[in-house]
Design a protein around this motif. Structure first.
Motif, PDB file in Angstrom:
ATOM      1  N   PRO A  70       0.801  -1.234   0.000  1.00 50.77           N
ATOM      2  CA  PRO A  70       0.000   0.000   0.000  1.00 50.77           C
ATOM      3  C   PRO A  70       0.829   1.276   0.000  1.00 50.77           C
ATOM      4  N   SER A  71       2.066   1.223   0.457  1.00 54.59           N
ATOM      5  CA  SER A  71       2.878   2.438   0.495  1.00 54.59           C
ATOM      6  C   SER A  71       3.528   2.740  -0.856  1.00 54.59           C
ATOM      7  N   VAL A  72       3.570   1.749  -1.753  1.00 51.03           N
ATOM      8  CA  VAL A  72       4.243   1.924  -3.046  1.00 51.03           C
ATOM      9  C   VAL A  72       3.261   2.485  -4.062  1.00 51.03           C
ATOM     10  N   GLN A  73       3.652   3.581  -4.723  1.00 50.69           N
ATOM     11  CA  GLN A  73       2.792   4.244  -5.694  1.00 50.69           C
ATOM     12  C   GLN A  73       3.231   4.028  -7.149  1.00 50.69           C
ATOM     13  N   ALA A  74       4.515   3.779  -7.353  1.00 44.04           N
ATOM     14  CA  ALA A  74       5.005   3.587  -8.724  1.00 44.04           C
ATOM     15  C   ALA A  74       6.318   2.822  -8.685  1.00 44.04           C
ATOM     16  N   VAL A  75       6.560   2.061  -9.783  1.00 45.87           N
ATOM     17  CA  VAL A  75       7.806   1.317  -9.937  1.00 45.87           C
ATOM     18  C   VAL A  75       8.282   1.491 -11.379  1.00 45.87           C
ATOM     19  N   GLY A  76       9.571   1.751 -11.544  1.00 46.05           N
ATOM     20  CA  GLY A  76      10.143   1.882 -12.885  1.00 46.05           C
ATOM     21  C   GLY A  76      11.653   1.740 -12.819  1.00 46.05           C
ATOM     22  N   ARG A  77      12.331   2.166 -13.864  1.00 45.65           N
ATOM     23  CA  ARG A  77      13.796   2.120 -13.890  1.00 45.65           C
ATOM     24  C   ARG A  77      14.326   3.446 -14.408  1.00 45.65           C
ATOM     25  N   ASP A  78      15.542   3.820 -13.970  1.00 41.96           N
ATOM     26  CA  ASP A  78      16.109   5.090 -14.403  1.00 41.96           C
ATOM     27  C   ASP A  78      17.218   4.867 -15.422  1.00 41.96           C
ATOM     28  N   ALA A 119       5.485   9.344   1.578  1.00 42.27           N
ATOM     29  CA  ALA A 119       6.395   9.784   2.631  1.00 42.27           C
ATOM     30  C   ALA A 119       5.856   9.370   4.006  1.00 42.27           C
ATOM     31  N   GLY A 120       6.747   8.912   4.855  1.00 43.23           N
ATOM     32  CA  GLY A 120       6.385   8.543   6.216  1.00 43.23           C
ATOM     33  C   GLY A 120       5.880   7.128   6.370  1.00 43.23           C
ATOM     34  N   SER A 121       5.630   6.454   5.240  1.00 47.73           N
ATOM     35  CA  SER A 121       5.148   5.075   5.340  1.00 47.73           C
ATOM     36  C   SER A 121       6.305   4.167   5.730  1.00 47.73           C
ATOM     37  N   ASP A 122       5.997   3.134   6.457  1.00 47.81           N
ATOM     38  CA  ASP A 122       7.028   2.219   6.936  1.00 47.81           C
ATOM     39  C   ASP A 122       6.652   0.821   6.477  1.00 47.81           C
ATOM     40  N   SER A 123       7.282   0.386   5.394  1.00 44.79           N
ATOM     41  CA  SER A 123       6.935  -0.897   4.794  1.00 44.79           C
ATOM     42  C   SER A 123       8.080  -1.872   4.967  1.00 44.79           C
ATOM     43  N   GLY A 124       7.800  -2.958   5.677  1.00 46.17           N
ATOM     44  CA  GLY A 124       8.821  -3.983   5.847  1.00 46.17           C
ATOM     45  C   GLY A 124       9.178  -4.640   4.530  1.00 46.17           C
ATOM     46  N   LYS A 125       8.168  -4.813   3.631  1.00 49.29           N
ATOM     47  CA  LYS A 125       8.431  -5.442   2.337  1.00 49.29           C
ATOM     48  C   LYS A 125       9.383  -4.596   1.501  1.00 49.29           C
ATOM     49  N   LEU A 126       9.144  -3.265   1.485  1.00 48.99           N
ATOM     50  CA  LEU A 126       9.996  -2.388   0.693  1.00 48.99           C
ATOM     51  C   LEU A 126      11.402  -2.347   1.270  1.00 48.99           C
ATOM     52  N   LYS A 127      11.500  -2.325   2.598  1.00 49.09           N
ATOM     53  CA  LYS A 127      12.826  -2.325   3.216  1.00 49.09           C
ATOM     54  C   LYS A 127      13.580  -3.610   2.871  1.00 49.09           C
ATOM     55  N   ALA A 128      12.868  -4.730   2.853  1.00 51.49           N
ATOM     56  CA  ALA A 128      13.512  -6.006   2.519  1.00 51.49           C
ATOM     57  C   ALA A 128      14.008  -5.998   1.080  1.00 51.49           C
ATOM     58  N   PHE A 129      13.175  -5.454   0.186  1.00 48.13           N
ATOM     59  CA  PHE A 129      13.572  -5.389  -1.224  1.00 48.13           C
ATOM     60  C   PHE A 129      14.792  -4.490  -1.397  1.00 48.13           C
ATOM     61  N   ASP A 130      14.778  -3.334  -0.714  1.00 45.73           N
ATOM     62  CA  ASP A 130      15.885  -2.383  -0.812  1.00 45.73           C
ATOM     63  C   ASP A 130      17.178  -3.001  -0.297  1.00 45.73           C
TER      64      ASP A 130
END
Length: 686
Positions: free
Chosen positions: A61-69, A80-91
Motif C-alpha cells: 500500500p505504500s508503493v505508488q510507482a515502480v520503474g527504472r532510471d 512519505a512517512g510510510s514504513d513498509s517492511g516489504k519495501l525495506k527487505a527489497f531495498d
C-alpha cells in the motif's frame, strides 16, 4: 474566434478526480520476507522477471510507482512517512534500488474546475462535467482530424461530447477557474481506456494505458501539429507561440522533458526520472514514465514531450508537499498508439528545400532538379499551370526530377508528405537554359579515312533537335533525331583530298566546327598470278603479274620494294604487268597499286621461289696400289706388311700431295704404322 459561450457556475460535481487506491493484486515474493546481511546481485530491470518484481512491489500500500532510471536502477516511489517492511527487505536485497518519497497517494489530474484555452470541457449534466487538456493533434485511420487525451477524462466512457474553452479564463491563461466559458464544439470521444482492457485495474504489462481519442465534429477547426507554451493566452490564440511536434517516440531517462496543460500551463526544467514502469493512478495501473514536472488537476490528457518528440499523455501525479518534490506520471505514447487501431499523431514536417540548382538558379534543359525533404517522405511537385506529380525520397531524404525541355522560368511548389501529414508548400523557381552545344561528331567519313568507290552520305551524331549544317566538298543540312543521329546526302567519286566542316545549332547557339579530310579511292586490284602464299619452282619463276581491276585504271607495282618496269592499264577488267628480274629466290613481296584520277588503292601478296637444284659430283672407285714393306716391331715385337698399287703411291684422288698435303699423308702413314704395330703387339700378347 468569436463563438457562442456557455458559462457554467460552480459548484460542479467531481467526475473523474479521485484519490489513488492502493490495493494490490499479488502477494509479496518470499525474497522480500527478511533483509539479508549483505547486498546481493542487482535487481532485474527488464523482461518478465522485472514485471513480476514490479507487480509484487505494487501490492504494498505504500508503493505508488515502480520503474527504472537511466543508470540501471529500480526506482520505487512510496508515500512519505510510510514504513513498509516489504519495501525495506527489497531495498536491502539488491544493490541497485532507489527509493523516492511523495507527499501522498497519486491522483489523476482531471477536474471539474472549468476553464478555457488549450483545455476542453465534457459535460456530464447541465451543471457538471470534466475539464481536461488536449494532448496532441492526431489522424484517424481514414485521415480525419482527431485529438488525443487521457482515458480517465471520459469517466470510463460515460462522457461523450467535448467543447473548447476560452484560453484567457483557464488557470494557465490567468483565469480564476471559478467558471468555464465554452467557445465552440470540439468533437466526441471515440476509443478510450483507463487501466487494463475494459477499464479494469490492469496489470504490470503494456496493456495498462490511459488514452482517449476525440474525433473532431467541428469542420471549422484546424488541428495543428504543435503544443502551446501558453505565452499568448491573453490573445485567445494559443497557436501564436508553440513547440512543433516532429516525431513520436518513447521517453528517454535522464533527458529533459516538458509538458503543457490547461491548469499549470507549460513547465520544463527537469529530466525524465524513470521509464518502463507502472504507477497506480486513481487505483488503476498505467504503464509509462515519471518526472518531477509541476502539474495539477485539469492538466490530465496534456502533452508530455522531449524537444519536438511526443512521448506521453499526462495521466496523474502529486504536487510538491511536506518537503517532498512534485511527481508526474505520463502514459507512454507509442504504447498508447498501439492500442488505438490506426490512429496516429499529427506531425509537423519541414517543407522541401531546393539544393541544385539553388532557388532562382539555372538548370540545363534535361538536367536534374534536386533537393532534400524529411526521410521517408514523398514530395508533391506542382508546376505553375501544370499537373502535380509525386517524387519519392531516398534513404537520406534526397529527391530529384528532370528539368523540363521548355526554356525559360519554371515555377513550382514542393510539399512533403508522410502518411496523412503534409508540410507547408515551398514556392520555388528555376531558370531552364539551353545546354551548351559541343561540336557534332562525324562518323562517316572519319577524318583521315579512305572511302572506297564513292561517298553517298555524310553521317554523325549530335544534340537531339539541333540543326546540322555541312559545308565544303559536301553541302547540306539535317535535324538531329531523338536518338542523336543525322545524315546529309553526298555524291563524291574518286579523289585524293576532300574536306568538310560540320556545325550544329539550337536555341540561338552555334557549336564549334567538326571537320574531316578524306579521300575516295577505287577498290583494290585483284592479283591472280602469282598466287598469294604459293611456292614456285625456280624454273617457273614468274616474270609478270596478272589480275583483274577497274577498266581504265592504271596498274603499277613494286616487287620486294623495287618498282616494276613501267605501268599498264586495265583493259576489259584485266591487266598484266612485267616484273622483270626483280623476283628473287626465296620470299617475295608484291604490291600492286590501282590508280584512277590520282586516287589509288593497293593489293599485296607474298610468294616464294625455290632455289635451283644442284647436280652432285660422282665419287671415283678406289684402286689398290702395289708395293711391299717390312720392319721389326719395337719392344721385342716383329712386324711385316705388304701392299700393291699403281706406282706404289696413294689411291688416285686427282690431287697432288705437296706441302700441307704431304704432311697430312705422312701423318696418315704414321697412323697406319701405329695401328699395324698396335695390332701386332696385341697379336703377340694373344
Amino acid at each position: 474566434m468569436q463563438q457562442h459561450r456557455n458559462r457554467l457556475g460552480r459548484p460542479l460535481a467531481i467526475v473523474a478526480a479521485t484519490a489513488l487506491g492502493l490495493g494490490g493484486l499479488f502477494a509479496a515474493p518470499a525474497a522480500f520476507a527478511s533483509a539479508p546481511t549483505t547486498a546481493a546481485t542487482p535487481a532485474p530491470v527488464s523482461g518478465s522477471a522485472y514485471q513480476e518484481q514490479a507487480a509484487a512491489l505494487l501490492t504494498d500500500p505504500s508503493v505508488q510507482a515502480v520503474g527504472r532510471d537511466a543508470d540501471g536502477n529500480v526506482v520505487v516511489v512510496k508515500i512519505a512517512g510510510s514504513d513498509s517492511g516489504k519495501l525495506k527487505a527489497f531495498d536491502a536485497t539488491y544493490d541497485n534500488v532507489v527509493v523516492k518519497s511523495i507527499g501522498g497517494p497519486l491522483t489523476d489530474y482531471a477536474t471539474t474546475d472549468v476553464v478555457g484555452g488549450a483545455g476542453y470541457f465534457s459535460p456530464a449534466s447541465a451543471t457538471s462535467g470534466a475539464a481536461c487538456s488536449i494532448g496532441f493533434s492526431a489522424w484517424s485511420p481514414k485521415g480525419e482530424p482527431a485529438v488525443l487525451s487521457a482515458g480517465h477524462c471520459t469517466n470510463d466512457g460515460k462522457l461523450t461530447d467535448t467543447y473548447l474553452t476560452l484560453p484567457s479564463t483557464d488557470p494557465a491563461g490567468g483565469g480564476s477557474g471559478e467558471s468555464v466559458d465554452v467557445v465552440g464544439e470540439l468533437g466526441t470521444f471515440g476509443f478510450s481506456q483507463y487501466g487494463g482492457p475494459g477499464n479494469s485495474k490492469g496489470a504490470e504489462n503494456k496493456d495498462s494505458v490511459d488514452i482517449s481519442v476525440i474525433d473532431l465534429t467541428n469542420d471549422a477547426l484546424t488541428t495543428l501539429p504543435e503544443v502551446t507554451d501558453w505565452t499568448t493566452a491573453s490573445s485567445e490564440d494559443l497557436s501564436k507561440s508553440t513547440v512543433k511536434v516532429t516525431s513520436v517516440g518513447s521517453a528517454v531517462a535522464g533527458e529533459p522533458v516538458a509538458k503543457s496543460g490547461r491548469t499549470t500551463g507549460y513547465t520544463d526544467g527537469v529530466n525524465v526520472d524513470m521509464v518502463d514502469g507502472w504507477a497506480l493512478i486513481g487505483g488503476r495501473l498505467v504503464y509509462g514514465f515519471s518526472s518531477s514536472l509541476v502539474a495539477a488537476e485539469g492538466d490530465s490528457g496534456g502533452a508530455v514531450f522531449q524537444g519536438g518528440k511526443a512521448v506521453g499523455i499526462l495521466s496523474g501525479g502529486r504536487p510538491a508537499e511536506g518537503g517532498e518534490p512534485a511527481f508526474l506520471w505520463a502514459s507512454d505514447l507509442p504504447n498508447d498508439l498501439a492500442h488505438l487501431d490506426g490512429y496516429t499523431v499529427k506531425l509537423s514536417i519541414t517543407a522541401p528545400t531546393l539544393v541544385n540548382p539553388a532557388d532562382g538558379g539555372s538548370v540545363e534543359r534535361g538536367g536534374t532538379i534536386s533537393g532534400t525533404a524529411p526521410v521517408s517522405s514523398t514530395v508533391i511537385v506542382t508546376p505553375k499551370g501544370g499537373d502535380a506529380f509525386e517524387v519519392p525520397t531516398d534513404a537520406n531524404g534526397g529527391w530529384s526530377f528532370p528539368a523540363p525541355v521548355d526554356l525559360g522560368t519554371y515555377d513550382f511548389t514542393a510539399q512533403a508528405k508522410v502518411g496523412f501529414n503534409t508540410s507547408s508548400k515551398a514556392s520555388l523557381s528555376v531558370k531552364v537554359v539551353a545546354v551548351p552545344l559541343t561540336a557534332p561528331v562525324i562518323t562517316n567519313p572519319a577524318d583521315g579515312s579512305k572511302v572506297v568507290t564513292a561517298l553517298t552520305e555524310v553521317t554523325g551524331t549530335g544534340t537531339p533537335g539541333a540543326k546540322i549544317t555541312v559545308k565544303g566538298d559536301v553541302q547540306g543540312t539535317d535535324t538531329v533525331d531523338a536518338a542523336g543521329n543525322w545524315s546529309v546526302p553526298a555524291d563524291l567519286s574518286y579523289g585524293t583530298t576532300f574536306s568538310i566542316e560540320v556545325t550544329q545549332s539550337a536555341d540561338g547557339q552555334t557549336s564549334p566546327v567538326a571537320s574531316s579530310v578524306f579521300s575516295v579511292v577505287p577498290t583494290p586490284a585483284v592479283i591472280t598470278s602469282p598466287v598469294n602464299g604459293s611456292t614456285i619452282a625456280n624454273a617457273d619463276k614468274p616474270t609478270a603479274a596478272t589480275g583483274t581491276g577497274i577498266t581504265g585504271a592504271t596498274i603499277s607495282a613494286t616487287i620486294n620494294g623495287v618498282p616494276a618496269a613501267g605501268t599498264t592499264r586495265v583493259v576489259d577488267g584485266k591487266w598484266s604487268l612485267v616484273l622483270g628480274d626483280a623476283v628473287q629466290v626465296g620470299a617475295n613481296d608484291l604490291v600492286v597499286r590501282q590508280t584512277i584520277d590520282q586516287a589509288a588503292s593497293i593489293a599485296e601478296i607474298t610468294f616464294t621461289v625455290e632455289a635451283a637444284a644442284v647436280t652432285p659430283t660422282p665419287t671415283p672407285t678406289p684402286t689398290n696400289g702395289g708395293g711391299s714393306g717390312g720392319g721389326n716391331g719395337g719392344n721385342g715385337g716383329n712386324g711385316s706388311g705388304s701392299g700393291s698399287g699403281n706406282d706404289g703411291g696413294l689411291a688416285n684422288t686427282g690431287l697432288d700431295v705437296t706441302g700441307f698435303g704431304a704432311l697430312a699423308a705422312i701423318m696418315l702413314a704414321l697412323g697406319s704404322a701405329f695401328v699395324v704395330t698396335r695390332r701386332r703387339k696385341m697379336g703377340n700378347n694373344a
